[in-house]
Design an enzyme around this catalytic site. Structure first.
Site, PDB file in Angstrom:
ATOM      1  N   VAL A   1      20.258  42.528  52.796  1.00 12.47           N
ATOM      2  CA  VAL A   1      19.645  43.280  53.886  1.00 12.47           C
ATOM      3  C   VAL A   1      20.588  44.413  54.274  1.00 12.47           C
ATOM      4  O   VAL A   1      21.782  44.362  54.009  1.00 12.47           O
ATOM      5  CB  VAL A   1      19.354  42.371  55.101  1.00 12.47           C
ATOM      6  CG1 VAL A   1      18.347  41.313  54.741  1.00 12.47           C
ATOM      7  CG2 VAL A   1      20.623  41.735  55.635  1.00 12.47           C
TER       8      VAL A   1
ATOM      9  N   GLY B   1      27.222  43.649  49.504  1.00 13.98           N
ATOM     10  CA  GLY B   1      26.093  43.611  50.413  1.00 13.98           C
ATOM     11  C   GLY B   1      26.077  42.271  51.127  1.00 13.98           C
ATOM     12  O   GLY B   1      26.827  41.348  50.791  1.00 13.98           O
ATOM     13  N   TYR B   2      25.197  42.168  52.107  1.00 17.89           N
ATOM     14  CA  TYR B   2      25.135  40.986  52.953  1.00 17.89           C
ATOM     15  C   TYR B   2      23.756  40.355  52.888  1.00 17.89           C
ATOM     16  O   TYR B   2      22.743  41.049  52.915  1.00 17.89           O
ATOM     17  CB  TYR B   2      25.505  41.354  54.393  1.00 17.89           C
ATOM     18  CG  TYR B   2      26.960  41.725  54.489  1.00 17.89           C
ATOM     19  CD1 TYR B   2      27.914  40.764  54.766  1.00 17.89           C
ATOM     20  CD2 TYR B   2      27.385  43.025  54.222  1.00 17.89           C
ATOM     21  CE1 TYR B   2      29.256  41.087  54.802  1.00 17.89           C
ATOM     22  CE2 TYR B   2      28.729  43.359  54.255  1.00 17.89           C
ATOM     23  CZ  TYR B   2      29.658  42.381  54.548  1.00 17.89           C
ATOM     24  OH  TYR B   2      30.986  42.700  54.568  1.00 17.89           O
ATOM     25  N   LEU B   3      23.737  39.024  52.809  1.00 16.06           N
ATOM     26  CA  LEU B   3      22.486  38.280  52.771  1.00 16.06           C
ATOM     27  C   LEU B   3      21.963  37.976  54.171  1.00 16.06           C
ATOM     28  O   LEU B   3      20.876  37.429  54.325  1.00 16.06           O
ATOM     29  CB  LEU B   3      22.659  36.992  51.963  1.00 16.06           C
ATOM     30  CG  LEU B   3      22.980  37.249  50.483  1.00 16.06           C
ATOM     31  CD1 LEU B   3      23.387  35.970  49.791  1.00 16.06           C
ATOM     32  CD2 LEU B   3      21.790  37.883  49.782  1.00 16.06           C
TER      33      LEU B   3
END
Length: 167
Positions: A88, A29-31
Site C-alpha cells: 500500500v 514497500g509496506y504491507l
C-alpha cells in the site's frame, strides 16, 4: 526477538561521500499503512525490501523514538518482487551508503523518486545510552519526527512536504 536502537539525523552536506565503504540500491514497500498504526489495528509496520540481490521481510514495532522491536527475515527475491506489488502507499527507492565514523557504522539513505532531495543518516547503537561522535555532516536529530520514517515517506513523500517541513 531483536531490538533496534537507532538514531536518525538530517544530512547537511556531501562530505560523507569520500568515506563511503559500500553502497546498495534498495526498493521497499509496506504491507500496511500509517492509518492501521494510527487507529491501533496494527502495532507494527510490515516491510518488504530488496537490497541489491537480497530480499527481506521485516516487522518493526511502531514506538516513536530510538528503540523498537525488530524482526528481519531473508526471503527469495522473486517472493519480494511479488510482495512489493501488494504494498500500500508508494514504494521507497533509495541508495544506502555505508560510512564508518569514530568506530560506528553510519547508514546514509539518499532517496529517489517522490522522496528525491531527502538524505537521512542513521546510526544503530548497542544500547540507548551509548555515546558516539556525531560527524560534521550529520545535522539535526530527527529520531522522534515521524515524517522521516520510511513508512511515513511511503504515505506522504518528501515531494509533498511544505517548504517549512523541509527546513
Amino acid at each position: 526477538m531483536g531490538i533496534e536502537i537507532e538514531r536518525k539525523f538530517t544530512v547537511v552536506d556531501d562530505r560523507w561521500r569520500s568515506e563511503v565503504e559500500n553502497s546498495v540500491r534498495m526498493a521497499q514497500g509496506y504491507l500496511n499503512d500509517m492509518a492501521a498504526l494510527r487507529d491501533g489495528t496494527q502495532k507494527a509496520s510490515v516491510r518488504v525490501r530488496i537490497a541489491g540481490d537480497m530480499a527481506f521481510l521485516n516487522m518493526k514495532s511502531r514506538e516513536l523514538g530510538h528503540t523498537r522491536q525488530e524482526f528481519d527475515y531473508p526471503i527469495p527475491v522473486h517472493d519480494a518482487e511479488a510482495l512489493l506489488r501488494l504494498c500500500v502507499g508508494g514504494l521507497i527507492d533509495k541508495t544506502r551508503h555505508y560510512v564508518r565514523h569514530a568506530g560506528f557504522l553510519w547508514e546514509i539513505d539518499v532517496f529517489e523518486g517522490e522522496n528525491a532531495g531527502l538524505t537521512v543518516a542513521e546510526i544503530e547503537l548497542p544500547s540507548a545510552d551509548t555515546e558516539f561522535a556525531r560527524p560534521d555532516w550529520a545535522g539535526r536529530e530527527v529520531t522522534d519526527e515521524l515524517r522521516y520514517y520510511n513508512l511515513a515517506l511511503a504515505e506522504r513523500p518528501y515531494a509533498q512536504w511544505a517548504d517549512e517541513e523541509k527546513r
